[in-house]
Design a protein around this motif. Structure first.
Motif, PDB file in Angstrom:
ATOM      1  N   LEU A  91     -24.452   6.376  -9.768  1.00 16.28           N
ATOM      2  CA  LEU A  91     -24.207   7.328 -10.849  1.00 16.28           C
ATOM      3  C   LEU A  91     -22.927   7.027 -11.616  1.00 16.28           C
ATOM      4  O   LEU A  91     -22.664   7.673 -12.638  1.00 16.28           O
ATOM      5  CB  LEU A  91     -24.117   8.750 -10.264  1.00 16.28           C
ATOM      6  CG  LEU A  91     -25.415   9.286  -9.643  1.00 16.28           C
ATOM      7  CD1 LEU A  91     -25.135  10.579  -8.880  1.00 16.28           C
ATOM      8  CD2 LEU A  91     -26.460   9.519 -10.726  1.00 16.28           C
ATOM      9  N   TRP A  92     -22.123   6.080 -11.139  1.00 12.69           N
ATOM     10  CA  TRP A  92     -20.831   5.818 -11.774  1.00 12.69           C
ATOM     11  C   TRP A  92     -21.010   5.137 -13.127  1.00 12.69           C
ATOM     12  O   TRP A  92     -21.844   4.236 -13.284  1.00 12.69           O
ATOM     13  CB  TRP A  92     -19.973   4.940 -10.869  1.00 12.69           C
ATOM     14  CG  TRP A  92     -18.581   4.776 -11.391  1.00 12.69           C
ATOM     15  CD1 TRP A  92     -17.510   5.578 -11.149  1.00 12.69           C
ATOM     16  CD2 TRP A  92     -18.128   3.757 -12.288  1.00 12.69           C
ATOM     17  NE1 TRP A  92     -16.412   5.128 -11.836  1.00 12.69           N
ATOM     18  CE2 TRP A  92     -16.764   4.009 -12.548  1.00 12.69           C
ATOM     19  CE3 TRP A  92     -18.744   2.666 -12.904  1.00 12.69           C
ATOM     20  CZ2 TRP A  92     -15.997   3.203 -13.382  1.00 12.69           C
ATOM     21  CZ3 TRP A  92     -17.992   1.867 -13.740  1.00 12.69           C
ATOM     22  CH2 TRP A  92     -16.630   2.127 -13.974  1.00 12.69           C
ATOM     23  N   ARG A  93     -20.235   5.573 -14.104  1.00 11.08           N
ATOM     24  CA  ARG A  93     -20.220   4.951 -15.422  1.00 11.08           C
ATOM     25  C   ARG A  93     -18.778   4.830 -15.907  1.00 11.08           C
ATOM     26  O   ARG A  93     -17.945   5.694 -15.618  1.00 11.08           O
ATOM     27  CB  ARG A  93     -21.018   5.768 -16.446  1.00 11.08           C
ATOM     28  CG  ARG A  93     -22.484   5.928 -16.142  1.00 11.08           C
ATOM     29  CD  ARG A  93     -23.253   4.620 -16.247  1.00 11.08           C
ATOM     30  NE  ARG A  93     -24.681   4.829 -16.065  1.00 11.08           N
ATOM     31  CZ  ARG A  93     -25.297   4.899 -14.886  1.00 11.08           C
ATOM     32  NH1 ARG A  93     -24.583   4.807 -13.762  1.00 11.08           N
ATOM     33  NH2 ARG A  93     -26.598   5.086 -14.811  1.00 11.08           N
ATOM     34  N   ALA A  94     -18.503   3.762 -16.642  1.00 18.28           N
ATOM     35  CA  ALA A  94     -17.159   3.568 -17.195  1.00 18.28           C
ATOM     36  C   ALA A  94     -16.927   4.497 -18.378  1.00 18.28           C
ATOM     37  O   ALA A  94     -17.869   4.817 -19.122  1.00 18.28           O
ATOM     38  CB  ALA A  94     -16.986   2.117 -17.630  1.00 18.28           C
ATOM     39  N   ARG A  95     -15.680   4.928 -18.534  1.00 16.23           N
ATOM     40  CA  ARG A  95     -15.256   5.674 -19.726  1.00 16.23           C
ATOM     41  C   ARG A  95     -14.340   4.756 -20.519  1.00 16.23           C
ATOM     42  O   ARG A  95     -13.232   4.452 -20.058  1.00 16.23           O
ATOM     43  CB  ARG A  95     -14.530   6.950 -19.332  1.00 16.23           C
ATOM     44  CG  ARG A  95     -15.404   7.962 -18.613  1.00 16.23           C
ATOM     45  CD  ARG A  95     -14.607   9.183 -18.213  1.00 16.23           C
ATOM     46  NE  ARG A  95     -14.054   9.874 -19.372  1.00 16.23           N
ATOM     47  CZ  ARG A  95     -13.197  10.897 -19.300  1.00 16.23           C
ATOM     48  NH1 ARG A  95     -12.806  11.334 -18.116  1.00 16.23           N
ATOM     49  NH2 ARG A  95     -12.741  11.466 -20.390  1.00 16.23           N
ATOM     50  N   PRO A  96     -14.763   4.293 -21.686  1.00 13.93           N
ATOM     51  CA  PRO A  96     -14.016   3.246 -22.401  1.00 13.93           C
ATOM     52  C   PRO A  96     -12.537   3.546 -22.581  1.00 13.93           C
ATOM     53  O   PRO A  96     -11.698   2.649 -22.462  1.00 13.93           O
ATOM     54  CB  PRO A  96     -14.751   3.165 -23.746  1.00 13.93           C
ATOM     55  CG  PRO A  96     -16.132   3.643 -23.441  1.00 13.93           C
ATOM     56  CD  PRO A  96     -15.989   4.692 -22.388  1.00 13.93           C
TER      57      PRO A  96
END
Length: 628
Positions: free
Chosen positions: A380-385
């Motif tokens: 579920l992890w996603r990068a936050r720019p």
């Protein structure tokens, strides 16, 4: 024994001429096994009425109650034994008197009322008579009337109340334990209207730490009552206390917990991940362009299945509280990170140095279940720019899992690639925003990131076009070795040399190998050492490593040695006897010669100064021709 026998003439203080002068220890020994109606017992009773408070009186009362007065005793004797005050109070004597069949309720009540808080629990041990246990419960509730307990304060540890002191007794009767638990301080106070937020946050943190300490002391004193305690806290009023107790049992004292309860605690904790995972999924849906209504409809069944307390967070991102989905994107991984730091740390290691009650195979199964939860968080992890991972705790939760569960490393390797790539960006972000992140954490962050990559077998994403020494320092050793073998420019060799100091431990090309790759190694060392404050300004620990490496290289001339940071040069290992070329010792000796005053000034002068003090500057300050 008849009342007359115990309370006749011998029970009244006699005239001075009639006072007994036998040594009290002798009289106590004579009366201990004597017949209740014997003259020696009558003599001992008369003496007990005459003696002042002290060890002699305590010993005589104990002998009488243990022997001739064990079945029947006058009120004055029981009162004297039960109400003796420190320093002459004796716990066993008090217990004997209060448990005596002739002890009237009024005597017991008066004795308990006069007992200090710290003695009250000792009187209500598990084997005490029911009347005494009930009396202690009544006295406990008199001192702390049953009511919603006052919020805990940081001072609660320094000024413990009656309930805390009673619960320090490890052999406490069950009913007294049950009565004392609800009387402990309540959770920290919530923010009040008009209260300044920063002051409340500081006070709340200190109060919460005190509250956790209070509960940990209770758990430590009563290791066989964990299940009983959780039953006592199983209501809405004690929900926060129950949460703290579960966290402490799981994260601070798991080796003391019986296997069935530990498994139940772990399973209950893992069940709470569902709310965090659902929150991340809701935020992903919203960021993908789905409306709150459509997202809510999609997760309605899962939301309904959550406990009421676990619904608050996901609902906050469905519009009820106006939370932005970007902020909740990493809720699942944040939950796992906190779980590792606060609750699961001891269980995630295979440490056998403690006497665990739960067998290794059960703990291994729990570790694997937690690892599967962590893998779900990685999915579920996603990068936050604009907000890369920048803090050690944001990636550190992966380390015990990668270290202790080698069989699952391939799964973590697959799931952690993007997270660690984001952490690389975060490392550069840390340097660009120096005021927001303490430099003291830089090395820990870099080493943590490097160890994770090595454990998981995740290669770096290539050396940047214009790498800093820090970026080079934490490249895999194989990549750095290949660079040197293939040939490097002098500029890159110099950055690698500085990176060696940043890294601070053996891995990759040795310092000597990097020097050999440079066309002018001696001149390079001299220039890099002169420029060291500018080159490694944000790596204060690197000065020591640099000095050791330079001095061990055998290529440092006197200029380079004088340019080393003074404190680092002087604390480096001394050269081997007969070492060729300039050394720290030879440079110092040449500068100071036989001037005793100069040696004294050097030995007592400063070795550090704002901006760094070089060895040469420290030697110049000691010279007689230097203006002092």
């Amino acid at each position: 024994m008849a009342e007359h026998d115990l309370a006749g003439d011998e029970a009244r203080p006699g005239r001075a001429a009639d006072r007994v002068r036998l040594p009290v220890p002798l009289l106590a020994a004579l009366s201990r096994d004597a017949d209740p109606a014997s003259p020696v017992v009558r003599l001992a009773l008369r003496t007990a009425r005459q003696l002042p408070a002290g060890p002699d009186l305590t010993a005589l009362l104990a002998a009488l109650l243990a022997g001739p007065c064990a079945a029947a005793a006058p009120d004055w004797l029981l009162t004297a034994a039960a109400t003796a005050e420190p320093p002459h109070a004796d716990r066993q004597l008090t217990l004997t008197a209060l448990a005596h069949p002739d002890c009237a309720p009024a005597i017991r009540e008066a004795a308990l009322r006069g007992s200090a808080d710290e003695r009250l629990g000792a009187l209500a041990h598990a084997g005490a008579p029911a009347s005494l246990r009930a009396g202690v419960v009544a006295e406990l509730r008199r001192r702390l009337p049953p009511a919603p307990p006052a919020p805990v304060t940081p001072e609660a540890l320094d000024r413990p109340d009656t309930a805390q002191l009673v619960l320090r007794s490890t052999d406490l009767a069950d009913e007294v334990f049950d009565a004392a638990i609800p009387l402990l301080p309540g959770p920290p106070a919530q923010l009040r209207e008009g209260e300044e937020l920063s002051a409340w946050v500081t006070g709340h943190g200190a109060a919460l730490a005190a509250w956790r300490t209070i509960w940990r002391r209770v758990l430590t004193a009563h290791p066989t009552r964990y299940a009983r305690l959780l039953t006592l806290l199983d209501d809405a009023h004690a929900e926060q206390a129950a949460t703290v107790v579960r966290q402490l049992l799981l994260g601070a004292l798991p080796w003391t917990v019986e296997p069935e309860l530990l498994v139940a605690l772990a399973e209950d904790d893992l069940a709470r991940f569902a709310g965090a995972a659902l929150t991340s999924r809701i935020c992903l849906s919203l960021l993908a362009g789905h409306s709150s209504e459509a997202t809510a409809e999609l997760v309605a069944d899962e939301l309904e299945a959550l406990p009421a307390g676990d619904r608050r967070l996901p609902l906050a991102y469905l519009g009820e509280f106006g939370a932005t989905p970007e902020r909740g994107l990493r809720t699942a991984s944040d939950w796992v990170a906190r779980a590792v730091a606060e609750r699961w740390g001891p269980l995630l290691t295979a440490d056998e140095s403690r006497p665990w009650r739960t067998p290794p195979e059960t703990r291994a199964a729990l570790r694997e279940r937690f690892a599967l939860t962590a893998l779900r968080a990685l999915e579920l992890w996603r990068a936050r720019p604009d907000f890369p991972l920048c803090r050690p705790e944001q990636i550190g939760w992966l380390l015990p899992l990668a270290r202790e569960l080698p069989a699952l490393r391939p799964a973590f390797r697959e799931g952690a690639g993007e997270l660690l790539a984001d952490a690389e960006r975060g490392r550069r972000h840390r340097r660009l925003r120096r005021g927001a992140y303490p430099a003291a954490d830089d090395r820990a962050y870099d080493e943590l990131l490097n160890e994770l990559r090595e454990l998981l077998g995740l290669g770096w994403r290539g050396i940047p076009a214009d790498p800093t020494p820090t970026e080079l320092a934490f490249q895999p050793a194989e990549m750095l070795g290949r660079l040197v073998r293939d040939g490097v420019s002098d500029a890159l060799a110099e950055r690698l040399l500085l990176g060696h100091a940043v890294r601070g431990y053996r891995s990759g090309p040795a310092f000597a190998e990097l020097l050999e790759a440079h066309s002018a190694p001696t001149e390079a060392l001299r220039r890099l050492t002169d420029e060291l404050p500018d080159r490694l300004a944000d790596q204060p620990w690197a000065e020591q490593t640099w000095a050791r490496a330079v001095l061990a290289s055998g290529r440092a001339d006197a200029h380079t040695i004088r340019a080393l940071p003074a404190h680092a040069a002087l604390s480096a290992p001394a050269p081997e006897p007969g070492a060729s070329g300039p050394t720290v010792l030879s440079v110092i000796t040449e500068a100071l010669g036989d001037d005793a005053d100069a040696w004294h000034r050097f030995a007592t002068g400063p070795l550090r100064a704002p901006g760094g003090l070089r060895l040469g500057a420290a030697l110049d300050l000691a010279r007689p021709d230097h203006p002092h």
